[in-house]
Design an enzyme around this catalytic site. Structure first.
Site, PDB file in Angstrom:
ATOM      1  N   HIS A 157      25.363   3.889  12.969  1.00  0.00           N
ATOM      2  CA  HIS A 157      24.826   3.934  14.342  1.00  0.00           C
ATOM      3  C   HIS A 157      23.872   5.115  14.542  1.00  0.00           C
ATOM      4  O   HIS A 157      23.754   5.649  15.639  1.00  0.00           O
ATOM      5  CB  HIS A 157      25.944   4.020  15.385  1.00  0.00           C
ATOM      6  CG  HIS A 157      27.050   3.036  15.145  1.00  0.00           C
ATOM      7  ND1 HIS A 157      26.994   1.738  15.563  1.00  0.00           N
ATOM      8  CD2 HIS A 157      28.230   3.173  14.484  1.00  0.00           C
ATOM      9  CE1 HIS A 157      28.105   1.097  15.193  1.00  0.00           C
ATOM     10  NE2 HIS A 157      28.872   1.948  14.525  1.00  0.00           N
ATOM     11  N   SER A 278      -3.687  15.054  13.062  1.00  0.00           N
ATOM     12  CA  SER A 278      -4.071  14.465  14.335  1.00  0.00           C
ATOM     13  C   SER A 278      -5.437  14.996  14.718  1.00  0.00           C
ATOM     14  O   SER A 278      -5.771  16.144  14.421  1.00  0.00           O
ATOM     15  CB  SER A 278      -3.039  14.849  15.396  1.00  0.00           C
ATOM     16  OG  SER A 278      -3.618  14.832  16.671  1.00  0.00           O
ATOM     17  N   LYS A 284       0.048  18.711  13.903  1.00  0.00           N
ATOM     18  CA  LYS A 284       0.651  17.470  13.411  1.00  0.00           C
ATOM     19  C   LYS A 284       0.461  17.233  11.916  1.00  0.00           C
ATOM     20  O   LYS A 284      -0.571  17.534  11.348  1.00  0.00           O
ATOM     21  CB  LYS A 284       0.072  16.263  14.158  1.00  0.00           C
ATOM     22  CG  LYS A 284       0.435  16.184  15.616  1.00  0.00           C
ATOM     23  CD  LYS A 284       1.921  16.148  15.871  1.00  0.00           C
ATOM     24  CE  LYS A 284       2.517  14.788  15.592  1.00  0.00           C
ATOM     25  NZ  LYS A 284       2.176  13.792  16.604  1.00  0.00           N
ATOM     26  N   ASN A 286       1.387  13.786   9.923  1.00  0.00           N
ATOM     27  CA  ASN A 286       1.969  12.469  10.203  1.00  0.00           C
ATOM     28  C   ASN A 286       2.294  11.678   8.937  1.00  0.00           C
ATOM     29  O   ASN A 286       1.522  11.685   7.981  1.00  0.00           O
ATOM     30  CB  ASN A 286       1.003  11.655  11.073  1.00  0.00           C
ATOM     31  CG  ASN A 286       0.789  12.297  12.429  1.00  0.00           C
ATOM     32  OD1 ASN A 286       1.688  12.937  12.966  1.00  0.00           O
ATOM     33  ND2 ASN A 286      -0.412  12.152  12.960  1.00  0.00           N
ATOM     34  N   GLU A 291       4.612   4.817   7.792  1.00  0.00           N
ATOM     35  CA  GLU A 291       4.396   4.016   9.005  1.00  0.00           C
ATOM     36  C   GLU A 291       3.602   2.742   8.709  1.00  0.00           C
ATOM     37  O   GLU A 291       3.893   1.668   9.228  1.00  0.00           O
ATOM     38  CB  GLU A 291       3.692   4.860  10.072  1.00  0.00           C
ATOM     39  CG  GLU A 291       4.625   5.927  10.649  1.00  0.00           C
ATOM     40  CD  GLU A 291       3.947   6.831  11.674  1.00  0.00           C
ATOM     41  OE1 GLU A 291       2.767   6.611  11.997  1.00  0.00           O
ATOM     42  OE2 GLU A 291       4.619   7.759  12.144  1.00  0.00           O
ATOM     43  N   LYS A 326      -3.355 -20.467   0.141  1.00  0.00           N
ATOM     44  CA  LYS A 326      -3.875 -19.386  -0.695  1.00  0.00           C
ATOM     45  C   LYS A 326      -4.049 -18.052   0.018  1.00  0.00           C
ATOM     46  O   LYS A 326      -3.558 -17.021  -0.439  1.00  0.00           O
ATOM     47  CB  LYS A 326      -5.162 -19.817  -1.372  1.00  0.00           C
ATOM     48  CG  LYS A 326      -4.842 -20.728  -2.505  1.00  0.00           C
ATOM     49  CD  LYS A 326      -6.025 -21.384  -3.123  1.00  0.00           C
ATOM     50  CE  LYS A 326      -5.574 -22.715  -3.666  1.00  0.00           C
ATOM     51  NZ  LYS A 326      -5.142 -23.689  -2.626  1.00  0.00           N
TER      52      LYS A 326
HETATM   53  N1  ARG Z   1      -9.454 -26.350  -2.919  1.00  0.00           N
HETATM   54  C1  ARG Z   1      -8.404 -27.307  -2.913  1.00  0.00           C
HETATM   55  C2  ARG Z   1      -7.087 -26.636  -2.582  1.00  0.00           C
HETATM   56  O1  ARG Z   1      -7.008 -25.468  -2.665  1.00  0.00           O
HETATM   57  C3  ARG Z   1      -8.296 -27.973  -4.234  1.00  0.00           C
HETATM   58  C4  ARG Z   1      -7.720 -29.362  -4.216  1.00  0.00           C
HETATM   59  C5  ARG Z   1      -8.650 -30.299  -3.554  1.00  0.00           C
HETATM   60  N2  ARG Z   1      -8.208 -31.616  -3.635  1.00  0.00           N
HETATM   61  C6  ARG Z   1      -8.725 -32.556  -2.835  1.00  0.00           C
HETATM   62  N3  ARG Z   1      -8.269 -33.738  -2.976  1.00  0.00           N
HETATM   63  N4  ARG Z   1      -9.625 -32.262  -1.943  1.00  0.00           N
HETATM   64  O2  ARG Z   1      -6.127 -27.238  -2.235  1.00  0.00           O
END
Ligand code: ARG
Length: 461
Positions: A157, A278, A284, A286, A291, A326
């Site tokens: 705590h 600061s 300061k 920091n 952080e 991605k």
């Molecule tokens: N750039 C696409 C991806 O990252 C690759 C696959 C594309 N496939 C398609 N049928 N358009 O998913």
């Protein structure tokens, strides 16, 4: 002129905004190496299986190697209207060797190609993250070895609870990062499965040698269902989850570093190289690293949520939604790598202020449990002892004393069972050294856990 590799059934070019909108080259170009190595292996297999002539296979492989080296030397400019890394590379190949280059994509789809690339890419990133976690773990062990006798209060705590050592506290973090390493290795196992041969979704009629491709590319096995092979992103989500847990651990550690380096605690001081000042308050210093790491945990959790949400309710098999995986996983990976690297450097250079830790442990009645245990050893039931020591603590608070400061007469007012050995029995040193069960803060127990930690790290390197 129609320029798309898939342009056959189209009568006009895509709008500029369409190219910008669906193109992924700005972020998937980082997978160029995996894409090209995957293609080289695919071409090699096509040649070996007699699906394309072996001299064509060889020319494709050789040219792909050249393209790889040109990219690495900065000689290649990718094009947005070629959409993604897969089509950019294929387009360059065809520009260089014409019709023979057009044979590369035989028996393959971008759907299984991208599934392959991302698995290969993340395998490499997992290796790197693993090394960074090992480095951090080693730093924790080194710091622990220097602080086996550094007494500090342990907290519950956020109130001083019982005395421990700084080494013991640090080694708690080792356990967390050890689990992170194990978790990532577990995720690696499920990532290390080769999807090529799944085609667009339904496999292919060409007699591909999938096992050969898997073996050449260092995969353990091949995917068992072509629909799943192109639509599975579990391993991406799983990695994001592992990374979120890493960040959760780092954020807890960061939070403690921030508290400990405050004037109020004064347990540690961060090195100037990893602190900032600061612009208005000259005094300061920091803890920005801690952080920012704490803050970036939110960013990685956000990536995990994005990935889960992108995949939610997606029908089988491939859908373009999946291209959204991605940026999220790349950002998670980049963030974790950066945080691990700088956090380790910051940790390795902290100054430990042992006197302040000891002083804090001496206040706050951190030995109260041990005094109750003292009475238990003298024959009292624990609950009774607890009650007596509670009263003793209240008396000390009212009189502004530590329990150790009480005179023998004062002790006797609370219990006749207390004798002069009390002073020795309740010293902080003794409180720590008597907690020598496996997993406890006593030096011998911590040394044992350090030994186990080293064995674990050796087994991983
Ligand atoms: N750039 C696409 C991806 O990252 C690759 C696959 C594309 N496939 C398609 N049928 N358009 O998913």
């Amino acid at each position: 002129m129609l320029t798309k590799l898939w342009g056959g059934r189209f009568q006009k070019n895509t709008d500029k905004i369409m190219d910008d909108f669906h193109s992924s080259i700005s972020f998937d170009s980082r997978m160029y190496k995996q894409d090209i190595i995957g293609s080289i292996t695919h071409a090699k297999m096509l040649g070996k299986c007699g699906i394309i002539p072996s001299q064509d296979s060889e020319l494709i492989q050789k040219t792909l190697f050249e393209i790889l080296s040109d990219i690495e030397n900065g000689l290649v400019e990718f094009q947005t209207d070629a959409e993604d890394i897969h089509m950019n590379v294929e387009k360059i190949l065809i520009e260089r060797i014409g019709d023979i280059g057009k044979k590369l994509h035989t028996g393959r789809s971008r759907n299984d190609q991208v599934a392959l690339d991302i698995r290969m890419y993340l395998k490499r990133e997992m290796d790197e993250i693993d090394s960074l976690l090992i480095l951090l773990s080693k730093t924790i062990i080194e710091l622990s070895e220097k602080n086996l006798d550094t007494i500090m209060p342990g907290y519950t705590h956020l109130q001083r609870a019982q005395p421990i050592t700084f080494a013991h506290h640090l080694m708690a973090y080792f356990q967390m990062f050890r689990r992170d390493i194990e978790r990532i290795w577990d995720c690696y196992k499920r990532t290390n499965i080769m999807p090529l041969g799944s085609g667009a979704l339904a496999g292919t009629t060409y007699p591909l040698d999938r096992d050969m491709v898997a073996e050449e590319l260092g995969f353990d096995s091949i995917t068992e269902n072509s629909l799943d092979g192109v639509s599975d992103r579990d391993f991406v989500i799983e990695l994001a989850a592992c990374l979120s847990i890493v960040m959760m651990h780092l954020s807890r550690f960061s939070e403690e570093m921030i508290l400990w380096s405050s004037y109020e605690f004064g347990f540690i001081e961060m090195d100037d190289a990893y602190s900032t000042g600061s612009s208005i308050m000259p005094q300061k210093k920091n803890p920005d690293v801690a952080e920012l790491v704490r803050g970036k945990a939110g960013r990685v959790y956000g990536n995990l949520m994005s990935l889960l949400t992108v995949m939610k309710s997606l029908p089988l098999a491939y859908n373009k939604d999946m291209q959204e995986d991605k940026e999220a996983i790349f950002d998670a990976v980049d963030t974790v790598k950066l945080c691990l690297e700088i956090f380790t450097k910051m940790l390795a250079t902290i100054k430990v202020k042992e006197e302040n830790m000891l002083k804090a442990a001496q206040g706050g009645f951190t030995n109260a449990t041990d005094i109750a245990d003292y009475l238990v050893k003298k024959g009292l039931p624990f609950r009774t002892a607890h009650e007596i020591i509670g009263k003793m603590v209240l008396y000390c608070i009212q009189n502004n004393k530590a329990i150790d400061d009480l005179s023998m007469d004062e002790f006797k007012q609370f219990s006749n069972s207390i004798e002069s050995d009390i002073y020795e029995e309740i010293s902080l040193k003794k409180c720590v050294s008597e907690r020598k069960l496996p997993g406890g803060p006593a030096k011998e127990s911590v040394l044992k856990s350090i030994e186990n930690a080293k064995l674990f790290l050796e087994s991983k390197t």
